[in-house]
Design a protein around this motif. Structure first.
Motif, PDB file in Angstrom:
ATOM      1  N   ARG A  84       0.826  -1.202   0.000  1.00  0.00           N
ATOM      2  CA  ARG A  84       0.000   0.000   0.000  1.00  0.00           C
ATOM      3  C   ARG A  84       0.862   1.255   0.000  1.00  0.00           C
ATOM      4  O   ARG A  84       1.959   1.260   0.549  1.00  0.00           O
ATOM      5  CB  ARG A  84      -0.871   0.085   1.259  1.00  0.00           C
ATOM      6  CG  ARG A  84      -1.783  -1.088   1.507  1.00  0.00           C
ATOM      7  CD  ARG A  84      -2.997  -1.045   0.576  1.00  0.00           C
ATOM      8  NE  ARG A  84      -3.994  -2.032   0.924  1.00  0.00           N
ATOM      9  CZ  ARG A  84      -3.941  -3.313   0.618  1.00  0.00           C
ATOM     10  NH1 ARG A  84      -2.899  -3.785  -0.012  1.00  0.00           N
ATOM     11  NH2 ARG A  84      -4.913  -4.129   0.923  1.00  0.00           N
ATOM     12  N   VAL A  85       0.318   2.318  -0.586  1.00  0.00           N
ATOM     13  CA  VAL A  85       0.873   3.654  -0.458  1.00  0.00           C
ATOM     14  C   VAL A  85      -0.199   4.471   0.253  1.00  0.00           C
ATOM     15  O   VAL A  85      -1.347   4.520  -0.212  1.00  0.00           O
ATOM     16  CB  VAL A  85       1.183   4.293  -1.833  1.00  0.00           C
ATOM     17  CG1 VAL A  85       1.783   5.677  -1.647  1.00  0.00           C
ATOM     18  CG2 VAL A  85       2.105   3.417  -2.651  1.00  0.00           C
ATOM     19  N   THR A  86       0.170   5.068   1.381  1.00  0.00           N
ATOM     20  CA  THR A  86      -0.802   5.873   2.136  1.00  0.00           C
ATOM     21  C   THR A  86      -0.244   7.268   2.355  1.00  0.00           C
ATOM     22  O   THR A  86       0.968   7.451   2.524  1.00  0.00           O
ATOM     23  CB  THR A  86      -1.121   5.232   3.504  1.00  0.00           C
ATOM     24  OG1 THR A  86       0.082   5.097   4.259  1.00  0.00           O
ATOM     25  CG2 THR A  86      -1.766   3.869   3.326  1.00  0.00           C
ATOM     26  N   ALA A  87      -1.136   8.251   2.354  1.00  0.00           N
ATOM     27  CA  ALA A  87      -0.740   9.643   2.568  1.00  0.00           C
ATOM     28  C   ALA A  87      -0.198   9.810   3.984  1.00  0.00           C
ATOM     29  O   ALA A  87      -0.672   9.189   4.934  1.00  0.00           O
ATOM     30  CB  ALA A  87      -1.932  10.563   2.342  1.00  0.00           C
ATOM     31  N   ASP A  88       0.835  10.655   4.100  1.00  0.00           N
ATOM     32  CA  ASP A  88       1.430  10.982   5.396  1.00  0.00           C
ATOM     33  C   ASP A  88       1.939  12.415   5.293  1.00  0.00           C
ATOM     34  O   ASP A  88       3.055  12.653   4.845  1.00  0.00           O
ATOM     35  CB  ASP A  88       2.563  10.003   5.718  1.00  0.00           C
ATOM     36  CG  ASP A  88       3.134  10.212   7.110  1.00  0.00           C
ATOM     37  OD1 ASP A  88       2.695  11.136   7.814  1.00  0.00           O
ATOM     38  OD2 ASP A  88       4.038   9.443   7.488  1.00  0.00           O
ATOM     39  N   GLY A  89       1.089  13.359   5.669  1.00  0.00           N
ATOM     40  CA  GLY A  89       1.436  14.769   5.503  1.00  0.00           C
ATOM     41  C   GLY A  89       1.547  15.098   4.028  1.00  0.00           C
ATOM     42  O   GLY A  89       0.702  14.710   3.226  1.00  0.00           O
ATOM     43  N   THR A  90       2.642  15.759   3.651  1.00  0.00           N
ATOM     44  CA  THR A  90       2.837  16.101   2.236  1.00  0.00           C
ATOM     45  C   THR A  90       3.513  14.957   1.473  1.00  0.00           C
ATOM     46  O   THR A  90       3.637  15.021   0.257  1.00  0.00           O
ATOM     47  CB  THR A  90       3.706  17.362   2.091  1.00  0.00           C
ATOM     48  OG1 THR A  90       4.960  17.133   2.743  1.00  0.00           O
ATOM     49  CG2 THR A  90       3.003  18.568   2.712  1.00  0.00           C
ATOM     50  N   GLY A  91       3.924  13.924   2.197  1.00  0.00           N
ATOM     51  CA  GLY A  91       4.548  12.761   1.573  1.00  0.00           C
ATOM     52  C   GLY A  91       3.644  11.556   1.704  1.00  0.00           C
ATOM     53  O   GLY A  91       2.417  11.666   1.777  1.00  0.00           O
ATOM     54  N   CYS A  92       4.268  10.388   1.752  1.00  0.00           N
ATOM     55  CA  CYS A  92       3.494   9.161   1.876  1.00  0.00           C
ATOM     56  C   CYS A  92       4.344   8.060   2.497  1.00  0.00           C
ATOM     57  O   CYS A  92       5.565   8.177   2.605  1.00  0.00           O
ATOM     58  CB  CYS A  92       2.961   8.719   0.518  1.00  0.00           C
ATOM     59  SG  CYS A  92       4.248   8.303  -0.668  1.00  0.00           S
TER      60      CYS A  92
END
Length: 130
Positions: A84-92
């Protein structure tokens, strides 16, 4: 079955990371532990890997960051790989669930997890442009 969740933070937007990582043609650039080359053959992704010739079946394009895929080895055995790729602030964050296979020793499981981490770090470097 035991799983180990291996992850890395990437300082790029989710969509950019997803678009790059979801294209199997990019795998040799960031996942040399999986394959050294990949080609489209009769509508399927076929790759040369340390395990021999493998077939890769990826989740269809989606808006949820799902990069799950099946790897079928020459013997016909298929392995499911949640990713999975999940959002984390302005990154992921990219998370890969390494599944312990029956009969796998602790050392083999550690080697698999370390190989996945090395590939995720390569993905990070590639997408961040380092």
């Amino acid at each position: 079955m035991t799983s180990r969740h291996v992850s890395t933070y990437i300082d790029r937007p989710l969509k950019e990371v997803y678009d790059y990582a979801s294209d199997p043609a990019n795998l040799p650039e960031w996942a040399p532990g999986l394959c050294s080359s990949v080609d489209r053959v009769d509508g399927r992704w076929v790759a040369e890997s340390p395990m021999g010739r493998i077939v890769l079946d990826w989740a269809p394009p989606n808006e949820f960051g799902v990069l799950d895929h099946h790897v079928t080895v020459e013997s016909g055995e298929t392995f499911y790989n949640p990713m999975r790729v999940t959002a984390d602030g302005t990154g992921c964050e990219v998370v890969f669930s390494v599944r312990r296979q029956p009969g796998m020793t602790d050392g083999e499981f550690d080697r698999d997890a370390n190989a996945v981490l090395a590939d995720l770090v390569a993905l990070k470097r590639r997408v961040e442009g380092a």
